[in-house]
Write an enzyme that holds these catalytic residues in place. Structure first.
Site, PDB file in Angstrom:
ATOM      1  N   CYS A   8      10.939   2.444  18.483  1.00 36.80           N
ATOM      2  CA  CYS A   8      11.142   1.018  18.671  1.00 36.80           C
ATOM      3  C   CYS A   8      10.072   0.209  17.937  1.00 36.80           C
ATOM      4  O   CYS A   8       9.987   0.255  16.716  1.00 36.80           O
ATOM      5  CB  CYS A   8      11.205   0.716  20.167  1.00 36.80           C
ATOM      6  N   HIS A   9       9.212  -0.531  18.654  1.00 39.76           N
ATOM      7  CA  HIS A   9       8.123  -1.288  18.046  1.00 39.76           C
ATOM      8  C   HIS A   9       6.843  -0.451  17.921  1.00 39.76           C
ATOM      9  O   HIS A   9       5.849  -0.923  17.379  1.00 39.76           O
ATOM     10  CB  HIS A   9       7.824  -2.546  18.871  1.00 39.76           C
TER      11      HIS A   9
END
Length: 186
Positions: A111-112
Site C-alpha cells: 500500500c503506502h
C-alpha cells in the site's frame, strides 16, 4: 508451506497503520513458524486504521531504539496513509529500513508502505508496485512501477492494497524462507 522456525521478522509500524496489512502478514508468518515482532517508535500500543476509522490497538514488542537489523531475518512495512508518513520522517526508522537492503535481507511493503523505501533511497531500478496514488512518488524515486497484485524483485516484495494480501503474504513467507538475496541492495 515453508517452515520458518528460527526466523525472526520485524514489522515496523506506528499509529495509523492499515490494520489488515499488519494483522494478516503477521498471522501468515507466525503460522509458518516465524517469530514476529511489532517494532515502533515508542513502547506501549499503536492504534490501527480500518474502514476509514481508528480501530484496534496492538502491543509494541520492541522500540526502534532496542533493535538492529542483525536481530531479524526480514522486515515488513504495512501501509495506511498515516503510518508510513510518520515513519518516513524519523531518521532512525529510515536507517532501519535501509539496513535491511545493505545486508541483503527480504523486505515486504504494501500500500503506502513503499514511501519508506523511497525515503531510504532503495528503489532506483527496482520493479515494484504500491497503492496507485503514490505511483508518481515511486517513479520519482527511480522505481519501475507496475500495476500488479504482488511484485518480487530480488527479495523485495510489494503489493498495492488489502485485496492483494493473500498473494503478498504467500510471497513474504517464500522470501523469508529463501533468506538473503545478494541482489537485494540499496
Amino acid at each position: 508451506m515453508e517452515n520458518l522456525n528460527k526466523k525472526t521478522v520485524a514489522i515496523l509500524a506506528t499509529n495509523g497503520f492499515e490494520e489488515s496489512e499488519l494483522r494478516e502478514p503477521k498471522k501468515a508468518l507466525e503460522n509458518a513458524g516465524a517469530d514476529v515482532h511489532i517494532v515502533s517508535l515508542e513502547s506501549g500500543e499503536i492504534k490501527s486504521w480500518s474502514d476509514g476509522n481508528w480501530s484496534q490497538s496492538y502491543k509494541v514488542d520492541k522500540t526502534l531504539s532496542e533493535v538492529d537489523q542483525k536481530d531479524y531475518n526480514a522486515l515488513v512495512l504495512p501501509g495506511g496513509q498515516i503510518n508510513p508518513d510518520i515513519l518516513r520522517n524519523d531518521k532512525n526508522a529510515v536507517s532501519f529500513v535501509k539496513s535491511f537492503f545493505d545486508n541483503h535481507k527480504p523486505v515486504a511493503a504494501i500500500c503506502h508502505g513503499p514511501w519508506l523505501l523511497a525515503e531510504a533511497g532503495v528503489l532506483k531500478g527496482r520493479k515494484i508496485t504500491s497503492y496507485s496514488s503514490i505511483k508518481t512518488d515511486m517513479i520519482n524515486a527511480g522505481a519501475n512501477w507496475v500495476d500488479e497484485e504482488v511484485v518480487v524483485d530480488s527479495g523485495l516484495v510489494t503489493s498495492r492494497n488489502p485485496d492483494d494480501l493473500p498473494a503478498f503474504n504467500a510471497k513474504i513467507v517464500e522470501e523469508v524462507y529463501e533468506g538473503k538475496h545478494e541482489e537485494q541492495t540499496a
